[in-house]
Write an enzyme that holds these catalytic residues in place. Structure first.
Site, PDB file in Angstrom:
ATOM      1  N   ASP A 169     -10.907   3.171   3.687  1.00  0.00           N
ATOM      2  CA  ASP A 169     -11.317   1.783   3.423  1.00  0.00           C
ATOM      3  C   ASP A 169     -12.837   1.682   3.279  1.00  0.00           C
ATOM      4  O   ASP A 169     -13.345   0.679   2.779  1.00  0.00           O
ATOM      5  CB  ASP A 169     -10.889   0.876   4.591  1.00  0.00           C
ATOM      6  CG  ASP A 169      -9.626   0.073   4.286  1.00  0.00           C
ATOM      7  OD1 ASP A 169      -9.298  -0.096   3.096  1.00  0.00           O
ATOM      8  OD2 ASP A 169      -8.977  -0.401   5.248  1.00  0.00           O
TER       9      ASP A 169
ATOM     10  N   LYS B 162       0.848  -1.202   0.000  1.00  0.00           N
ATOM     11  CA  LYS B 162       0.000   0.000   0.000  1.00  0.00           C
ATOM     12  C   LYS B 162       0.881   1.249   0.000  1.00  0.00           C
ATOM     13  O   LYS B 162       0.630   2.199  -0.745  1.00  0.00           O
ATOM     14  CB  LYS B 162      -0.916   0.004   1.225  1.00  0.00           C
ATOM     15  CG  LYS B 162      -2.054  -0.985   1.128  1.00  0.00           C
ATOM     16  CD  LYS B 162      -2.849  -1.035   2.429  1.00  0.00           C
ATOM     17  CE  LYS B 162      -3.737  -2.257   2.457  1.00  0.00           C
ATOM     18  NZ  LYS B 162      -4.362  -2.511   3.760  1.00  0.00           N
TER      19      LYS B 162
ATOM     20  N   GLN C 262      -4.273  -1.638  10.104  1.00  0.00           N
ATOM     21  CA  GLN C 262      -4.064  -2.942   9.460  1.00  0.00           C
ATOM     22  C   GLN C 262      -4.506  -4.052  10.408  1.00  0.00           C
ATOM     23  O   GLN C 262      -4.090  -4.098  11.562  1.00  0.00           O
ATOM     24  CB  GLN C 262      -2.586  -3.116   9.083  1.00  0.00           C
ATOM     25  CG  GLN C 262      -2.284  -4.397   8.322  1.00  0.00           C
ATOM     26  CD  GLN C 262      -2.986  -4.473   6.957  1.00  0.00           C
ATOM     27  OE1 GLN C 262      -3.057  -3.492   6.228  1.00  0.00           O
ATOM     28  NE2 GLN C 262      -3.522  -5.647   6.631  1.00  0.00           N
TER      29      GLN C 262
END
Ligand code: NAD
Length: 288
Positions: free
Chosen positions: A123, A53, A97
Site C-alpha cells: 500500500d 482485491k 484492512q
C-alpha cells in the site's frame, strides 16, 4: 469545446493485463506472487473491498488470500500473525484492512499497520516508504496517486514545468500525489480545508487533482481553460449515485482532459496495488 474523457476503466484493464503478463513470467521462473490481507470484524464495506482485491489478484495470477478474524480479536494475535506473514517468503504483499474493530485502540491500530515489513508494504503507507517517496528514492508508492500518474501519462500529459494544484493533504492521497508531481518536475501547490480563496488557487493550475471528499466542490469556473483535471473523490450522492469532487458537467467544457467518477481514478487503485505486489515478488528472483 469538450474535454478528453480519461477512461480509467480502460487504462486499469491495460495495467492489469501488464501485471498478468509479468506474473506469467515470474511463475515460469518459479515465483508465484502472493498478497495476503488481514481482515478483522464484520464491517460490510471492508468485506467488499477485500473481496474485490482478492478477486483482482487471482484474476492476474497472484495468489490472493484473506485471513479473517473475529471482531474481538486481540492486537497481540494480529501482531503475531503479521510477524508470521513478514517471515513467510511466499507472501510478497501484506495489507491490514482498515478500520480495525473498535476493541483495538487507535494506537494499537497504528502499531499494527507499522508492523508490516517495509518490503511487503504494497500500500506504500509505512513512514519508511512515504519517506523514500519524499527523498525521491524507489519504494512502494501509494496506489491511488500512482494510478493518477499513470492516467496523466496515458492521456499524454507531462507534468514537467506545469503548475499542479492538489486539493487535499491526506497521507494516502494528497501528500504522496504532490510528491509524485514534484518528482515529475511540476511546480506543486497543496491546497486544503484552511486554504483561503480556493477557487483563485485552483484557477492558476494547469493540472488539478481533487482529493477532498466533497461532492462537486471544484466548479467549472474555478478552472483555467484547458486545465487537466483528475478527480479522486468518491462521494455517495443523495440520489444514490457516485459523484466526484469536481462538478463534472461544468468542468467538462472548460478542461482539456478530465477523469469521470465513476470510471476514472477509482479503477486504478487496485490495478496499481497489483503492480506493487508484482514488483515485490520480482525481488525474489535470483539475479539474472
Ligand atoms: P481525507 O478526508 O483524509 O482528506 C481530505 C482532505 O481534503 C483533507 O486534507 C482536507 O484538508 C481537505 N479538505 C476538506 N475539506 C476541504 C475544503 N472544503 N476545501 C479544500 N480542502 C478540503 O480524504 P482522502 O482519504 O484523501 O480521500 C479524499 C477523497 O478521495 C474521498 O472522497 C475518498 O473517498 C476518495 N478516495 C478515492 C480513492 C480511489 O479512487 N480509489 C482512494 C482514496 C480516496
Amino acid at each position: 469545446m469538450s474535454a478528453q474523457i480519461i477512461d480509467g476503466k480502460a487504462v486499469s484493464a491495460r495495467v492489469r493485463a501488464e501485471v498478468a503478463e509479468r506474473v506469467r513470467g515470474l511463475v515460469a521462473r518459479g515465483v508465484t506472487p502472493g498478497l495476503t490481507v488481514l481482515l478483522a470484524g464484520e464491517d460490510p464495506a471492508s468485506a467488499t473491498y477485500v473481496r474485490n482485491k482478492e478477486k483482482a489478484a487471482l484474476e492476474c495470477g497472484i495468489r490472493g488470500a484473506t485471513l479473517r478474524f473475529p471482531a474481538d480479536v486481540s492486537a497481540a494475535t494480529l501482531a503475531a500473525e503479521l510477524d508470521r506473514l513478514n517471515a513467510d517468503p511466499e507472501v510478497d504483499g501484506i495489507l491490514v484492512q482498515l478500520p480495525l474493530p473498535p476493541g483495538i485502540s487507535a494506537e494499537d491500530s497504528r502499531a499494527l499497520q507499522r508492523r508490516i515489513a517495509p518490503e511487503k508494504d504494497v500500500d506504500g503507507f509505512l513512514p519508511f516508504n512515504q519517506g523514500l517517496l519524499m527523498i525521491g528514492e524507489p519504494g512502494f508508492v501509494p496506489c491511488t496517486p500512482a494510478g493518477c500518474m499513470r492516467l496523466l501519462a496515458e492521456a499524454g500529459v507531462s507534468p514537467r514545468g506545469k503548475h499542479a494544484v492538489v486539493v487535499g493533504r491526506s497521507n494516502i492521497v494528497g501528500k504522496p500525489m504532490a510528491m509524485l508531481l514534484l518528482a515529475a518536475d511540476a511546480t506543486v501547490t497543496i491546497a486544503h480545508s484552511r486554504t483561503p480563496d480556493l477557487a483563485a488557487v485552483v484557477r492558476t493550475a494547469d493540472i488539478v487533482v481533487a482529493a477532498v471528499g466533497r461532492p462537486g466542490l471544484v466548479r467549472g469556473d474555478w478552472l483555467k481553460p484547458g486545465a487537466v483535471v483528475l478527480d479522486v473523490g468518491i462521494n455517495r450522492l443523495p440520489d444514490g449515485k457516485l459523484g466526484g469532487d469536481v462538478a463534472f458537467a461544468e468542468a467538462v467544457s472548460v478542461a482539456s482532459a478530465i477523469t469521470p467518477v465513476p470510471g476514472g481514478v477509482g479503477p486504478m487503485t487496485i490495478a496499481c496495488l497489483l503492480e506493487n505486489v508484482c514488483r515485490a515478488a520480482e525481488r525474489r528472483l535470483p539475479p539474472a
